[in-house]
Design an enzyme around this catalytic site. Structure first.
Site, PDB file in Angstrom:
ATOM      1  N   CYS A  69      11.239  -5.644   6.491  1.00 32.13           N
ATOM      2  CA  CYS A  69      10.393  -6.855   6.586  1.00 32.13           C
ATOM      3  C   CYS A  69      11.036  -7.999   7.182  1.00 32.13           C
ATOM      4  O   CYS A  69      10.597  -8.664   8.044  1.00 32.13           O
ATOM      5  CB  CYS A  69       9.567  -7.407   5.321  1.00 32.13           C
ATOM      6  SG  CYS A  69       8.460  -6.086   4.781  1.00 32.13           S
ATOM      7  N   ILE A 127       0.872  -1.150  -0.160  1.00 37.80           N
ATOM      8  CA  ILE A 127      -0.183   0.020  -0.027  1.00 37.80           C
ATOM      9  C   ILE A 127       0.972   1.138  -0.217  1.00 37.80           C
ATOM     10  O   ILE A 127       1.645   1.372   0.942  1.00 37.80           O
ATOM     11  CB  ILE A 127      -1.094  -0.156   1.369  1.00 37.80           C
ATOM     12  CG1 ILE A 127      -1.686  -1.396   1.497  1.00 37.80           C
ATOM     13  CG2 ILE A 127      -1.988   1.392   1.226  1.00 37.80           C
ATOM     14  CD1 ILE A 127      -2.507  -1.495   2.579  1.00 37.80           C
ATOM     15  N   GLU A 171       4.332  -7.758   3.047  1.00 40.45           N
ATOM     16  CA  GLU A 171       4.520  -8.761   4.025  1.00 40.45           C
ATOM     17  C   GLU A 171       4.398  -8.134   5.366  1.00 40.45           C
ATOM     18  O   GLU A 171       3.690  -8.656   6.259  1.00 40.45           O
ATOM     19  CB  GLU A 171       6.106  -9.024   4.102  1.00 40.45           C
ATOM     20  CG  GLU A 171       6.527  -9.667   3.075  1.00 40.45           C
ATOM     21  CD  GLU A 171       7.223  -8.931   1.747  1.00 40.45           C
ATOM     22  OE1 GLU A 171       6.715  -7.817   1.393  1.00 40.45           O
ATOM     23  OE2 GLU A 171       8.034  -9.052   1.050  1.00 40.45           O
ATOM     24  N   CYS A 178       4.972  -2.410   2.816  1.00 44.78           N
ATOM     25  CA  CYS A 178       5.075  -3.848   2.145  1.00 44.78           C
ATOM     26  C   CYS A 178       4.020  -4.751   2.348  1.00 44.78           C
ATOM     27  O   CYS A 178       3.368  -4.721   3.484  1.00 44.78           O
ATOM     28  CB  CYS A 178       6.407  -4.440   2.485  1.00 44.78           C
ATOM     29  SG  CYS A 178       7.947  -3.531   1.751  1.00 44.78           S
TER      30      CYS A 178
END
Ligand code: THU
Length: 120
Positions: free
Chosen positions: A85, A40, A52, A50
């Site tokens: 992430c 997003i 994830e 991200c």
């Protein structure tokens, strides 16, 4: 539908008008639940999240903190998780947490060796 299929499905919801790079993720909890995420983006860039981390934060915000595996699908053959992430994964997952990237599978320890930890 397997975990990678769920990641591919989640990619369709990607909001990525700035990079035009879609990513989807599907996160499996130890008790068998699946949380999906997509990337997003924001016009001011830094708020971008991200796929994830969207999946992780959805799961954690609903009381899940034990994870088995994540599948990631991006707009290229092998979309590896970014460093941020990987760091979030290391907060909640043990070193044997599985990361599926297309047809390859890694442990978190392989993708983030010698991760920062204040205790060990
Ligand atoms: N992105 C992810 O969603 N996951 C990754 O592991 C790498 C990058 C997103 C962030 C941004 O929306 C776009 O891909 C391009 O960097």
């Amino acid at each position: 539908m397997n975990l990678m299929d769920k990641a591919i499905e989640a990619k369709k919801n990607s909001y990525s008008p700035y990079s035009n790079f879609k990513v989807g993720a599907a996160l499996l909890t130890k008790d068998g639940k699946i949380y999906t995420g997509c990337n997003i983006e924001s016009v001011s860039y830094t708020p971008t999240c991200c796929a994830e981390r969207v999946a992780f934060f959805k799961a954690i915000s609903e009381g899940n903190k034990e994870f088995e595996a994540i599948a990631i699908s991006g707009d290229k053959e092998y979309c590896y998780p970014c460093g941020v992430c990987r760091q979030v994964m290391s907060e909640f997952c043990d070193k044997n947490f599985k990361i599926y990237v297309n047809d390859k599978v890694y442990t978190l320890d392989e993708l983030l060796p010698y991760s920062f930890d204040m205790e060990k």
